[in-house]
Each structure stands twice: as structure tokens, then as C-alpha cells.
Design a protein around this motif. Structure first.
Motif, short mmCIF file in Angstrom:
data_model
loop_
_atom_site.label_atom_id
_atom_site.label_comp_id
_atom_site.label_asym_id
_atom_site.label_seq_id
_atom_site.Cartn_x
_atom_site.Cartn_y
_atom_site.Cartn_z
N GLY A 261 49.59 0.37 88.57
CA GLY A 261 50.15 -0.98 88.38
C GLY A 261 49.12 -1.93 87.80
N VAL A 262 47.91 -1.86 88.37
CA VAL A 262 46.84 -2.73 87.85
C VAL A 262 46.54 -2.37 86.39
CG1 VAL A 262 44.42 -3.34 88.10
CG2 VAL A 262 45.86 -3.10 90.13
N ALA A 263 46.49 -1.03 86.12
CA ALA A 263 46.19 -0.62 84.75
C ALA A 263 47.30 -1.06 83.80
CB ALA A 263 46.04 0.90 84.70
N VAL A 264 48.54 -0.98 84.22
CA VAL A 264 49.66 -1.42 83.38
C VAL A 264 49.58 -2.91 83.12
CG1 VAL A 264 52.16 -1.70 83.33
CG2 VAL A 264 51.18 0.48 84.00
N THR A 265 49.22 -3.67 84.15
CA THR A 265 49.08 -5.13 83.98
C THR A 265 47.98 -5.44 82.96
OG1 THR A 265 49.82 -5.49 86.24
CG2 THR A 265 48.63 -7.28 85.18
N GLN A 266 46.85 -4.72 83.13
CA GLN A 266 45.74 -4.95 82.17
C GLN A 266 46.15 -4.56 80.77
OE1 GLN A 266 42.53 -2.72 83.84
NE2 GLN A 266 42.07 -4.25 85.43
N VAL A 267 46.85 -3.44 80.62
CA VAL A 267 47.31 -3.03 79.30
C VAL A 267 48.28 -4.06 78.72
CG1 VAL A 267 48.65 -1.28 78.06
CG2 VAL A 267 46.92 -0.58 79.70
N GLY A 268 49.15 -4.64 79.56
CA GLY A 268 50.08 -5.67 79.09
C GLY A 268 49.36 -6.91 78.60
N ASN A 269 48.36 -7.32 79.39
CA ASN A 269 47.58 -8.50 78.97
C ASN A 269 46.86 -8.23 77.65
OD1 ASN A 269 48.37 -9.89 81.26
ND2 ASN A 269 46.58 -9.19 82.46
N ALA A 270 46.27 -7.03 77.56
CA ALA A 270 45.58 -6.70 76.30
C ALA A 270 46.56 -6.65 75.13
CB ALA A 270 44.86 -5.36 76.44
N SER A 271 47.75 -6.15 75.40
CA SER A 271 48.75 -6.07 74.32
C SER A 271 49.15 -7.46 73.86
CB SER A 271 49.99 -5.31 74.81
OG SER A 271 49.64 -3.98 75.14
N ARG A 272 49.30 -8.39 74.84
CA ARG A 272 49.66 -9.77 74.47
C ARG A 272 48.53 -10.42 73.65
NH1 ARG A 272 51.97 -9.62 79.60
NH2 ARG A 272 50.10 -10.49 80.56
N GLU A 273 47.29 -10.18 74.07
CA GLU A 273 46.16 -10.74 73.31
C GLU A 273 46.12 -10.16 71.90
OE1 GLU A 273 42.72 -9.95 75.58
OE2 GLU A 273 43.18 -11.40 77.18
N ILE A 274 46.36 -8.86 71.77
CA ILE A 274 46.38 -8.24 70.44
C ILE A 274 47.51 -8.83 69.60
CG2 ILE A 274 46.81 -6.05 69.24
CD1 ILE A 274 45.36 -4.66 71.53
N ALA A 275 48.66 -9.07 70.22
CA ALA A 275 49.78 -9.65 69.47
C ALA A 275 49.44 -11.06 68.99
CB ALA A 275 51.02 -9.68 70.37
N ASN A 276 48.80 -11.83 69.90
CA ASN A 276 48.40 -13.18 69.48
C ASN A 276 47.39 -13.11 68.33
OD1 ASN A 276 50.03 -14.33 71.43
ND2 ASN A 276 48.41 -14.35 72.98
N GLY A 277 46.43 -12.18 68.44
CA GLY A 277 45.45 -12.03 67.34
C GLY A 277 46.12 -11.64 66.04
N ASN A 278 47.09 -10.75 66.14
CA ASN A 278 47.80 -10.34 64.94
C ASN A 278 48.56 -11.52 64.33
OD1 ASN A 278 46.95 -7.69 65.09
ND2 ASN A 278 48.70 -7.01 66.33
N ALA A 279 49.12 -12.38 65.20
CA ALA A 279 49.84 -13.57 64.66
C ALA A 279 48.88 -14.50 63.94
CB ALA A 279 50.54 -14.29 65.81
N ASP A 280 47.69 -14.73 64.54
CA ASP A 280 46.69 -15.60 63.87
C ASP A 280 46.25 -15.00 62.55
OD1 ASP A 280 46.88 -17.29 66.01
OD2 ASP A 280 45.12 -16.46 67.06
N LEU A 281 46.01 -13.68 62.55
CA LEU A 281 45.58 -13.02 61.32
C LEU A 281 46.65 -13.13 60.24
CD1 LEU A 281 43.56 -11.27 59.82
CD2 LEU A 281 44.61 -9.25 60.87
N SER A 282 47.90 -12.97 60.68
CA SER A 282 48.99 -13.09 59.69
C SER A 282 49.06 -14.48 59.11
CB SER A 282 50.32 -12.71 60.37
OG SER A 282 51.40 -12.88 59.49
N SER A 283 48.86 -15.51 59.98
CA SER A 283 48.91 -16.90 59.49
C SER A 283 47.80 -17.17 58.50
CB SER A 283 48.83 -17.86 60.68
OG SER A 283 48.81 -19.19 60.23
#
Length: 318
Positions: A261-283
Motif C-alpha cells: 500500500g505504501v509503495a502504491v501510494t509512493q508510485v501514485g505520487n511519483a506518477s502525478r509529479e511526472i504528469a505535472n512535469g510532462n504538462a510543464d514540458l508540453s507548455s
């Protein structure tokens, strides 16, 4: 010792005890059967044969006296012959039956007296037709004493045969009673041993499983279905039973699930950060593309102005 060996040992001990008791009971029954066989095949026939010898001996004496009283009576001779034959048949039957018993020596003496009696009887029969007084005198002097000796021996042999018969019967009854008591004792011992060893087997089973089989099955099914929240009941100090290992496995699975569960939460947070980074890069990429378009347009304008300047220069040169 593993559970299977303990279970086999706990099952084998009462079985061996009962088997030994059964063997003792069978031996007692065999002795009783042997004694009853002796009664019907040896002791009782011996007593009956001795009794018949005594009765036929009396008939021989009476028939001999009838001959002396009436030497011309053929019936008396037939009765004497029949009594002698029956006596000899009973004697032939009694002799082997008495072998190895106290009556054997007594019947041997009776046989010797019977030989003397027969010799005296033949002499009496010879004198009966010619000399009645001499026949009577010989009867009283030789035949009667021999018969008295025979009668004493036959009475003693009959008594010994009856005593042996009674002893054999008492022994057979005693063996039968012992067999009955032993059967009752074996039954009681079997019930006690069955209860004791059933308790020991149940204790061994509970010690190996850590609880009743139904309870163990219920908790294992709960863990198999994914329920890791149910508490596993353990006895104090229980560390080696199946329930103890089940509790340890349940705790390990619960810890693994929590870590996942902890690992899944950490993976989710990392995925959200990667998505945000991808959005900034796209902009930023879109902004750079727009700047490149503006630069391209300015370059085209400059190219047009250069072409116009070149044309004007050519015209001026002409």
C-alpha cells in the motif's frame, strides 16, 4: 517424533494390549475345551466302562451259580457267555482310557484277578455236570475270592474315575470362569485404554494443529479468501503448532500488504509529479514552437526585403 509416528504409537499400544489379552483368553478357552474334551472322550467313558465291568461281573457270578443249580439249563450258559463277552468288551475299552491315570494300576490288578477267576470258573463248569458239591466247594474256594478281589478293584477304579471326572469338570469350569472374568477384564481395560489413548491422540492432534480441526480449517479458509484481520487464537507458549505458523503467516501477509500500500501510494505520487512535469514540458514546448514560428515569419520578411534590395540594385546598375 513426528505426528504420524506418535499417532501410530498411540494406536498400536492399546491394540497390542488387547491382542495380548485376547491371546490369553483364547488360551484359557482352549484349556477349557481340552478339559471338556477329556470329560466326554476319556473320563466319562472310563467311569461308564468300569461300571459296566462291575455289572457284567455280577451277571457272570449269577449265571455261574444258576448253572451249578441247574447244569442242564441252556439259558444260564448263554447268559454266562454274554456276560463274559460284555465284560471283556468293557475291559478292552477301559484299559486304554485308564492309561496315565491312577486307575491304570488298579485295573491291572483287576485283570490279574480276572485271569484267576476265569481259570477257577472253567474248573467249576467242568465239575458242575458231575460233581455239584465239588463245584460249590471250588466256587467258594477259588472263584468267589477272585471275584471279591475284582469287585474291590472295580469299585476303587470306579471311584478314581469319578474323582478324575469331577476334577476335570471342576478344572473346565474354572477355566471357563477365568475366561469369562478375563473377557470382562479385557472389556474394561479396553474401555479404559480407549478413553485414555483417545485423549492422548486428541491432545497430540491439538498440539500439532494448535486447536480443534474445525477451527483451524475455518481460519485457514479465511486467510485463503484474503481476510487478514481475523485474530488467530493461540494457547500460551504455542510457537510450533499449525495455528502458530498460520498466525505468523497472517502477520507476514498483512505486513506485506501494508508495504505494498505504501509503495502504491509512493508510485501514485511519483506518477502525478511526472504528469505535472510532462504538462510543464508540453507548455514550454508549445511556447518555443510559437517563437520559432514568429522567427520564421521575420526571416521570410527579411528575405523579401533582401530580394527587393537586390532587385533595386540590379535596376540601378542597369
Amino acid at each position: 517424533m513426528n505426528f504420524s509416528k506418535r499417532l501410530m504409537l498411540l494406536s498400536a499400544v492399546p491394540a497390542l494390549v488387547l491382542a495380548a489379552a485376547a491371546l490369553v483368553g483364547v488360551a484359557a478357552l482352549w484349556r477349557a475345551e481340552s478339559r471338556f474334551a477329556d470329560i466326554f472322550e476319556k473320563d466319562q467313558p472310563l467311569a461308564q466302562a468300569v461300571t459296566e465291568m462291575y455289572g457284567h461281573g455280577l451277571q457272570m457270578g449269577q449265571a455261574l451259580r444258576n448253572i451249578i443249580l441247574d447244569p442242564a439249563n441252556p439259558t444260564a450258559y448263554k447268559n454266562l457267555e454274554a456276560a463274559q463277552k460284555s465284560y471283556d468288551e468293557a475291559s478292552a475299552l477301559a484299559t486304554p482310557l485308564a492309561a496315565g491315570t491312577p486307575a491304570q494300576a488298579v485295573l491291572a490288578k483287576v485283570g490279574e484277578a480276572r485271569t484267576r477267576q476265569q481259570a477257577a470258573r472253567d474248573q467249576v463248569l467242568a465239575l458242575a455236570k458231575t460233581d455239584t458239591a465239588g463245584a460249590v466247594a471250588l466256587l467258594n474256594k477259588a472263584e468267589t475270592p477272585a471275584w471279591r478281589e475284582m469287585r474291590t478293584g472295580l469299585l476303587e477304579a470306579g471311584k478314581l474315575a469319578r474323582v478324575g471326572l469331577q476334577a476335570t469338570r471342576d478344572g473346565a469350569l474354572a477355566d471357563t470362569r477365568r475366561s469369562i472374568l478375563l473377557a470382562l477384564a479385557v472389556t474394561g481395560a479396553g474401555l479404559v485404554l480407549g478413553g485414555v489413548f483417545t485423549g492422548l491422540i486428541r491432545r497430540a492432534l491439538r498440539g500439532t494443529l494448535g486447536g480443534e480441526p474445525e477451527l483451524v480449517h475455518d481460519h485457514m479458509r479465511a486467510v485463503a479468501s484474503g481476510d487478514l484481520t481475523r485474530a488467530v487464537p493461540l494457547s500460551p507458549g504455542d510457537k510450533d503448532s499449525l495455528m502458530a505458523h498460520l498466525a505468523a503467516m497472517q502477520g507476514a501477509l498483512a505486513a506485506t500488504v501494508r508495504d505494498l500500500g505504501v509503495a502504491v501510494t509512493q508510485v501514485g505520487n511519483a506518477s502525478r509529479e511526472i504528469a505535472n512535469g510532462n504538462a510543464d514540458l508540453s507548455s514550454r514546448t508549445e511556447q518555443q514552437a510559437a517563437s520559432l514560428e514568429q522567427t520564421s515569419a521575420s526571416m521570410e520578411q527579411m528575405n523579401d526585403q533582401l530580394r527587393q534590395s537586390a532587385a533595386s540594385a540590379q535596376q540601378a546598375s542597369r
